[in-house]
Design an enzyme around this catalytic site. Structure first.
Site, short mmCIF file in Angstrom:
data_model
loop_
_atom_site.label_atom_id
_atom_site.label_comp_id
_atom_site.label_asym_id
_atom_site.label_seq_id
_atom_site.Cartn_x
_atom_site.Cartn_y
_atom_site.Cartn_z
N SER A 189 -7.84 -4.72 4.28
CA SER A 189 -8.22 -5.59 3.16
C SER A 189 -7.80 -7.01 3.47
O SER A 189 -6.68 -7.25 3.95
CB SER A 189 -7.56 -5.12 1.87
OG SER A 189 -7.74 -6.06 0.83
N TYR A 204 -1.62 -0.69 -3.69
CA TYR A 204 -2.85 -0.90 -2.92
C TYR A 204 -2.58 -1.85 -1.74
O TYR A 204 -2.95 -1.56 -0.60
CB TYR A 204 -3.94 -1.49 -3.81
CG TYR A 204 -5.18 -1.90 -3.06
CD1 TYR A 204 -6.11 -0.94 -2.66
CD2 TYR A 204 -5.43 -3.23 -2.72
CE1 TYR A 204 -7.24 -1.29 -1.96
CE2 TYR A 204 -6.56 -3.59 -2.02
CZ TYR A 204 -7.46 -2.62 -1.64
OH TYR A 204 -8.57 -2.98 -0.93
#
Length: 216
Positions: A189, A204
């Site tokens: 990410s 996350y």
């Protein structure tokens, strides 16, 4: 004055080092945007394994690999969606073979997950798998304090983003090592690179940051 001057110089050096580090990180990513000759991925092997291939980045990667003539093992949790992407690939690239493996990666490290991973190992056994794309990821629950979501939701996120990546790699890598060739792509990410900390997305952020540091 001498002490103040030394202190100022120390701060200036630290500032310059920080700016240089940030500039290097930015430039290293801009280099990736420069035009390059496409790599013939078939030199790694005839097959690729893609997790999460039914939508988004995973679907785009699967379609592009098929366009390049790579056979595909498609790994996901929804049998109907897996069949849809398999049918799409077969209709647009008739020479490309596909296999679908139904695995709910949120069940990794549970008895049901162990059985699913056994099916994955069986599916890749004997195949010339040269590329693994660890794309599957889970971003929900989003923007919550730890106590605002059931703990199982956080555990599922960790299983998908961290444990599953390791387990799938462990299923595929032995064949690559035996053949002496292969490529592994972990889809992380951008938030883990651009933002040192990510409030309300801590789990996350941390689980996806693992992708950047886990070198197979």
């Amino acid at each position: 004055m001498g002490g103040n001057g030394a202190w100022f110089m120390s701060l200036a050096v630290l500032g310059a080092l920080h700016v240089a580090a940030v500039a290097f990180r930015v430039l290293s990513r801009l280099v990736l945007l420069l035009p390059r000759r496409p790599t013939d991925l078939r030199r790694y092997g005839a097959w690729a394994v893609v997790t999460g291939p039914t939508s988004g980045i995973g679907q785009s990667v699967a379609l592009e690999l098929a366009r390049r003539g790579i056979n595909l093992v498609l790994v996901g949790r929804d049998p109907a969606k897996l069949q849809d992407i398999s049918d799409t690939i077969s209709s647009t690239n008739p020479a490309v073979q596909t296999k679908t493996v139904v695995v709910d990666l949120a069940l990794v490290a549970t008895p049901k997950g162990d059985e699913a991973l056994r099916l994955l190992r069986q599916a890749v056994a004997g195949l010339d798998v040269g590329v693994l794309v660890n794309n599957a990821g889970l971003a929900k629950p989003c923007a919550l304090f730890l106590h605002e979501a059931d703990v199982e939701a956080w555990v599922r996120m960790i299983r998908v983003n961290l444990w599953a990546l390791t387990e799938v790699a462990a299923a595929v890598l032995p064949g690559m090592v035996e053949r002496g060739r292969g490529a592994v792509v972990n889809i992380g990410s951008g938030t883990t690179q651009a933002i040192p900390s990510f409030p309300l997305y801590t789990i996350y952020h941390a689980s996806k940051r693992y992708h950047a540091f886990y070198v197979f």
